[in-house]
Design an enzyme around this catalytic site. Structure first.
Site, PDB file in Angstrom:
ATOM      1  N   GLY A  10     -26.966  36.113 121.810  1.00 60.05           N
ATOM      2  CA  GLY A  10     -25.607  36.641 121.764  1.00 60.05           C
ATOM      3  C   GLY A  10     -24.599  35.916 122.619  1.00 60.05           C
ATOM      4  CD  GLU A  45     -23.923  30.783 120.817  1.00 59.46           C
ATOM      5  OE1 GLU A  45     -24.673  31.762 120.664  1.00 59.46           O
ATOM      6  OE2 GLU A  45     -24.275  29.751 121.401  1.00 59.46           O
ATOM      7  CG  ASN A  98     -26.086  28.504 124.643  1.00 62.60           C
ATOM      8  OD1 ASN A  98     -26.950  28.865 123.859  1.00 62.60           O
ATOM      9  ND2 ASN A  98     -24.883  29.047 124.675  1.00 62.60           N
ATOM     10  CG  ASP A 151     -25.237  26.055 121.604  1.00 63.02           C
ATOM     11  OD1 ASP A 151     -25.682  26.946 122.353  1.00 63.02           O
ATOM     12  OD2 ASP A 151     -25.475  26.029 120.378  1.00 63.02           O
ATOM     13  CB  CYS A 157     -15.642  34.736 107.695  1.00 66.31           C
ATOM     14  SG  CYS A 157     -14.106  35.670 107.750  1.00 66.31           S
TER      15      CYS A 157
HETATM   16 CA    CA Z   1     -26.359  28.959 121.467  1.00 68.74          CA
END
Ligand code: CA
Length: 712
Positions: free
Chosen positions: A197, A199, A276, A321, A625
């Site tokens: 989670g 991001e 990350n 990332d 989206c």
């Molecule tokens: Ca990631």
């Protein structure tokens, strides 16, 4: 003691021949069973056993016989979508978790359904449903209990015989947009879980261990420190806080443990592969720099207490990332005459690491893929030698590997016979740019995705920009021994056996067997749809089986997707998902699963795209989206390709889905904060994308400029 085990013990005590039923309940799945590398009958855990090698001692299917493999049985799974999981087999019963963590037990010899349990993940998430990935990578088994986890953050223990719920617990803060797509790990009567989670909102990573019998929390360990003003949970947090600057806790910090968790029985320790940073860009979350412990690390914890033992950080000050969430494999290696209890790790960043897991000391680190953010790793300090500019301080940089990594969660395998690791490798760069660093604007905790980096290439992946291969890697020589080219990227995890066969599926729908020593392709079958899950093998009544879930999915499909993947035609619901089981001389015909369907974008001749509105729509798309419908509005097949959807012709229909929640049962979240103007902007963006054809310039990996003339 249940009737069956009593009968079995009695039979053993009296030296009576065991009947089939009695033999079925013979295995007590505990630490002893999970440490037993010699048994091949069962597949007891995610990586087969504690060692995470995905190596089976079975030899009936071998380099000579594998060409006789055929379909023993298949189980159609018409309601499932992405199937990434590793099934387990215990005494002839197979357990697997499908889409939305719907869990089933089937007879592993026939595919007959024994029970099914639906945790109702979508309903349970309610309006928290934002990261509507249905993906789930597996489950755990311990002494007659199956443990599953759900996208909405629950851990649920089931009776292995009946599928009845023993306990259920919420492992995450329901006010956060964190989720679980990984697998739980069972050891010493405990079950450990993290979450994903980073991001999707401020997120602080942690892992939690629960007692399997009661569901009570045993211990929890945080990956990154919280606000020092609130005090530290333990000394490791205080140590980590010295490597952060600014007010990182406002962004959560990240480090979420979303995949790699290994229990090491020889040192009674947990090895965590940490995630990350949150957000990706270190400039935002820790503006004064710093290593930002324990992001992007292998961390060893005492398995009984959760106390910190040691760590090795693969990427200090993570900002791409990159994470170390990939699998951590335990192996006994002979390095320059010294026996080493090693941990093997091939994270996103493109280096292959060998650690001495008794103390976390780095022994080897070399590139197994194209890497341009660092020239190497200094074995004395353990630190990567970073390339000037790789942190995109001076403008846009094309960095290899990109955020999908040189190796992602698709599991690697290790054969003690060859001494080699079989890695699904991919080469895919990304453009990073923060010349205008955006501060994070998470409008609501659930709204969408923000990484504080402007990205290119890593999103809508054009055909031909990525390459991938199955490689055999010698961890002692740190050398590639053979390589088999694979199409595009995001090919599936591997398994290797004592028959010297490596199995792997891929995005083309081919499931293949390779010679472990040479890479020669020995056998393959077309399963009719993209493969994302790794296979397993087991034995019943003297016959060896190989099983595989087929359902295209994961972030590479749902988030990146792009033209590279969409051209295969694994469109949303176009093919019926399947569980396949193969055996020698089995002759069942492969089922018809549905033809490939490449979406045809709709470009109404009378619609004029307003570039300003399209730009506004693009921002909304990237926030909300993109996670399922794909970068650049090109679906990889995870969700409908909206460029080809008639829904944009009807504002009312669009509103009823996006705002009204008409498709919530399918996993499409409700966005009550989307206005009519937002929806109109989205329409302009999607129409604009429908008219764009992204291709690769012939003979290069450069994307061609958008061509507005044609529609694919
Ligand atoms: Ca990631």
């Amino acid at each position: 003691m249940n009737v069956l085990t009593r009968a079995a013990s009695l039979a053993i005590a009296l030296c009576l021949p065991l009947g089939f039923q009695a033999a079925q309940s013979a295995t007590v799945v505990d630490g002893k069973a999970l440490s037993d590398q010699a048994q091949g009958k069962n597949w007891l855990a995610y990586g087969r056993n504690f060692y995470e090698q995905r190596y089976s001692p079975l030899t009936q299917i071998n380099t000579d016989s594998v060409k006789r493999l055929g379909l023993a049985w298949n189980m159609p799974l018409p309601h499932d979508r992405s199937l990434l999981g590793t099934p387990l087999v215990v005494d002839g019963v197979m357990y697997f978790s499908g889409s939305w963590s719907v869990t089933r037990a089937v007879e592993a010899r026939t595919g007959k359904l024994l029970w099914e349990y639906d945790p109702k993940s979508i309903e349970h998430a309610g309006d928290r449903l934002r990261i509507s990935w249905d993906s789930n990578r597996g489950l755990a088994y311990w002494k007659g209990t199956v443990v599953i986890c759900t996208i909405d953050g629950r851990l649920i223990a089931l009776d292995a015989r009946t599928g009845k719920v023993r306990w259920s617990t919420q492992t995450t803060d329901p006010s956060k947009a964190v989720y679980i797509s990984g697998h739980p790990k069972a050891f010493r009567g405990l079950v450990l879980i993290g979450n994903g989670g980073t991001e999707f909102g401020a997120s602080r990573g942690y892992v939690s261990a629960y007692h399997i019998t009661s569901g009570k929390l045993a211990w929890r360990w945080y990956v990154v420190p919280g606000n020092p003003a609130d005090g530290f949970e333990d000394p490791s947090q205080e140590m980590a806080a010295k490597t952060w600057t600014g007010e990182w806790w406002k962004f959560g910090g990240g480090g979420n443990v979303w995949n790699g968790i290994t229990y090491d029985p020889e040192f009674n320790q947990i090895l965590l592969g940490t995630g990350n940073g949150s957000p990706w860009n270190r400039k935002v979350r820790s503006p004064g720099g710093g290593d930002n412990l324990f992001l992007c690390s292998i961390v060893a914890l005492d398995a009984d207490t959760g106390k910190y033992k040691w760590h090795y950080q693969t990427v200090p000050g993570e900002t791409w990332d990159y994470n170390s969430s990939m699998d951590i494999v335990l192996a006994d290696l002979d390095i320059e005459g010294k026996k080493v209890k090693a941990a093997l790790h091939a994270p996103k960043n493109g280096f292959f690491y060998v650690l001495d897991r008794s103390n976390g000391k780095l022994l080897k680190a070399d590139k197994f893929a194209k890497v341009n953010w660092a020239t190497g790793v200094d074995l004395k300090t353990g630190r990567p030698i970073e390339v000037q500019g790789a942190r995109y301080e001076d403008g846009e940089e094309v960095i290899w590997p990109g955020p999908l990594g040189a190796h992602n969660w698709h599991a690697m395998s290790y054969s003690p016979r060859t001494g080699w690791v079989y890695i699904p490798k991919q080469e895919l760069p990304a453009k990073f740019n923060d010349t205008e660093v955006r501060m994070i604007d998470w409008r609501s905790p659930y709204f969408g995705m923000d990484t504080a980096v402007d990205m290119g290439l890593g999103g809508d992946v054009p055909t031909g920009i990525a390459s991938s291969s199955l490689i055999a890697w010698d961890p002692i020589q740190q050398k590639q021994m053979w390589e088999v080219a694979q199409p595009e990227f995001w090919n599936a995890g591997t398994m290797v056996t004592a028959g010297d066969v490596v199995f792997q599926g891929g995005i083309s729908g081919e499931f293949a067997a390779y010679h472990a020593k040479t890479g020669e392709k020995l056998w393959s079958v077309n399963v009719g749809s993209g493969i994302s899950a790794p296979p397993i093998t087991y034995e019943i009544d003297g016959r060896q089986y190989v099983s595989l879930l087929v359902g295209f999915g994961g972030a590479g499909v749902s988030l990146a997707g792009g033209t590279a993947l969409s051209r295969y035609g694994w469109s949303y619901r176009a093919q019926v998902r399947q569980l396949y089981t193969f055996a020698l001389d089995a002759r069942n015909p492969m089922p018809k699963v549905g033809d490939p369907v490449v979406p045809k974008p709709i470009v109404p001749p009378d619609f004029r795209v307003n570039p300003e509105l399209a730009a506004k729509g693009e921002a909304l798309w990237k926030n909300a989206c993109v996670i399922c419908h794909g970068a650049g509005a090109v679906s990889g097949g995870y969700a409908p390709d909206l460029r080809a959807s008639p829904i944009f012709a009807s504002p009312d229909a669009l509103k009823s889905v996006v705002v009204g929640g008409l498709k919530v049962p399918n996993g499409m979240p409700r966005y009550t904060d989307m206005t009519d103007a937002d929806l109109n902007a989205l329409q302009h963006y999607v129409r604009q994308q429908a008219a764009v054809v992204t291709t690769t310039k012939p003979g290069t990996s450069e994307p061609a400029p958008p061509d507005r003339a044609g529609v694919r």
